[in-house]
Structures are given as structure tokens and as C-alpha cells.
Write a protein that holds these residues in place. Structure first.
Motif, short mmCIF file in Angstrom:
data_model
loop_
_atom_site.label_atom_id
_atom_site.label_comp_id
_atom_site.label_asym_id
_atom_site.label_seq_id
_atom_site.Cartn_x
_atom_site.Cartn_y
_atom_site.Cartn_z
N TYR A 130 41.20 27.99 59.27
CA TYR A 130 40.90 26.81 58.47
C TYR A 130 40.75 25.67 59.46
O TYR A 130 41.70 25.33 60.17
N LEU A 134 36.54 27.91 56.35
CA LEU A 134 37.69 28.74 55.97
C LEU A 134 37.27 30.21 56.08
O LEU A 134 36.21 30.59 55.57
N CYS A 177 33.59 33.93 55.03
CA CYS A 177 33.63 32.59 55.59
C CYS A 177 33.03 31.63 54.57
O CYS A 177 31.96 31.90 54.02
N SER A 193 41.64 33.90 64.72
CA SER A 193 40.67 32.99 64.08
C SER A 193 39.37 32.90 64.87
O SER A 193 38.29 32.93 64.28
N TYR A 229 38.66 28.31 47.07
CA TYR A 229 39.61 29.26 47.67
C TYR A 229 40.79 29.49 46.74
O TYR A 229 41.27 30.62 46.62
N ASN A 245 38.43 24.02 49.18
CA ASN A 245 39.83 24.25 48.79
C ASN A 245 39.92 24.73 47.34
O ASN A 245 40.69 25.64 47.02
N TYR A 272 38.83 34.18 55.55
CA TYR A 272 39.96 35.01 55.13
C TYR A 272 39.53 36.47 55.08
O TYR A 272 38.33 36.79 55.07
N LEU A 306 44.68 34.31 55.25
CA LEU A 306 43.85 33.24 55.83
C LEU A 306 43.79 33.42 57.34
O LEU A 306 44.82 33.49 58.01
#
Ligand code: FAD
Length: 141
Positions: free
Chosen positions: A80, A6, A51, A122, A63, A60, A8, A77
Motif C-alpha cells: 500500500y 494497493l 493491483c 511488496s 478494498y 480504500n 493483495y 495485503l
């Protein structure tokens, strides 16, 4: 175990000073180790780019806590996914400032004006973090 990555970006709030950052880092390193989470936290005076890699449930859960943290805002985000392997297996949370980076590197990922992590797609966000980690390996905190 389902491994997820993930990424963001967020903007620091005025509640985030050097002391707060040191606290975030210390807590992160301790808790991430317990949860088998690895990654990198990159910052400059105005934003965070982070990251997180690890078991899906753990990432999850972390986050959702990070989203509520008042030390930053405008969390967006960027990625993912379920990667085959970790990009940052060695660090419970590597810590790097853009001030430590080669300006040429920032330019490579910059748009027309200047480097803005909110503009990263991404793939570029992940490539950027991998790239800076490789370059900074010798002095990475
Ligand atoms: P608690 O300490 O009980 O937190 C309760 C709530 O208060 C949470 O919403 C928390 O966000 C908030 N909070 C905690 N300390 C402060 C403070 N000093 N000032 C203001 N609010 C506070 N944690 C990790 O474990 N791993 C990470 O990789 C990680 N990365 C982070 C990256 C960023 C950019 C930020 C801002 C925070 C990060 N954190 C990370 C911290 C995370 O948001 C939680 O504070 C931490 O995980 C402890 O949460 P908790 O609910 O277990 O504990």
C-alpha cells in the motif's frame, strides 16, 4: 488527488468458478472506470493477485468491499503506497492467468519450490505484475 497503489493476494473459495470470475471482471471493469481505478487481476486455479491504483478514498472503499467478498479468503495485503504515477494506466482491470505466462517468468519470482504469491514482498509483487503485463501486452484480456 492522492493516488495510491494497493496489492493483495488471496485464495479462491469454492464459490469462485469461471462464471463467478467473469462476473467479477465485468463488474470490476464497469465500476473501476466510474471510480478512476485501474489495475490488474492475475489468477490461477487457486489464488488471486490484484493491483488497484486510483484515488485513495475510492481504492480504500473498494478494498474494504473486496475483503468481505465470499468468493475468496485469506486476503493478505502486500503493498500500500503513494506512487508518483500509475503502473497500469491503460486498464480498468487487466485479466491474466498464470497459464498464459512464460514458465521462466514464474521461475524468476519463485522461491525454492514453486511460485507462491503469498511469499512475494511488496517490491517483487509490483515488479512481477508489471513484468507479466509487459510480456502479455499483445493478448492481455
Ligand atoms: P453488491 O453486488 O451489492 O455486493 C454486496 C456484497 O455481496 C459484497 O460483499 C460483495 O462482495 C458480495 N457479492 C457480490 N456478488 C456476489 C456473488 N456473485 N457471489 C458472492 N458474493 C457476492 N469489484 C470492483 O468493483 N472492482 C474490482 O477491481 C474488483 N476486484 C475483485 C477481485 C476479487 C478477487 C474479488 C473476489 C472481487 C472483486 N470485486 C471487484 C468485486 C467486489 O468484491 C464487489 O462484489 C463488487 O465491487 C460489487 O460490490 P457492491 O457492494 O457494490 O455490490
Amino acid at each position: 488527488m492522492r493516488l495510491v497503489r494497493l496489492i493483495y493476494v488471496s485464495r479462491m473459495t469454492e464459490r469462485c468458478d469461471i462464471e463467478a470470475m467473469q462476473q467479477i471482471l465485468a463488474v470490476s471493469r464497469l465500476k473501476n472506470k466510474e471510480k478512476d481505478i485501474t489495475g490488474i487481476l492475475c489468477y490461477d486455479p487457486s489464488y488471486f493477485l490484484q493491483c488497484l491504483e486510483g484515488p485513495r478514498d475510492a481504492v480504500n472503499e473498494l478494498y474494504s468491499g473486496i475483503l468481505r467478498d465470499p468468493r475468496h479468503e485469506n486476503v493478505v495485503l502486500l503493498e500500500y503506497c503513494e506512487p508518483g504515477e500509475r503502473q497500469f494506466p491503460e486498464w480498468s482491470m487487466a485479466f491474466l492467468s498464470t497459464a498464459d505466462m512464460n514458465p521462466g517468468m514464474l521461475k524468476k519470482y519463485a522461491g525454492v519450490e514453486k511460485f507462491d504469491p503469498y511469499e512475494l514482498g511488496s517490491k517483487d509483487a509490483c515488479n512481477f505484475l508489471v513484468h507479466i503485463t509487459e510480456q502479455a501486452r499483445d493478448y492481455l484480456r
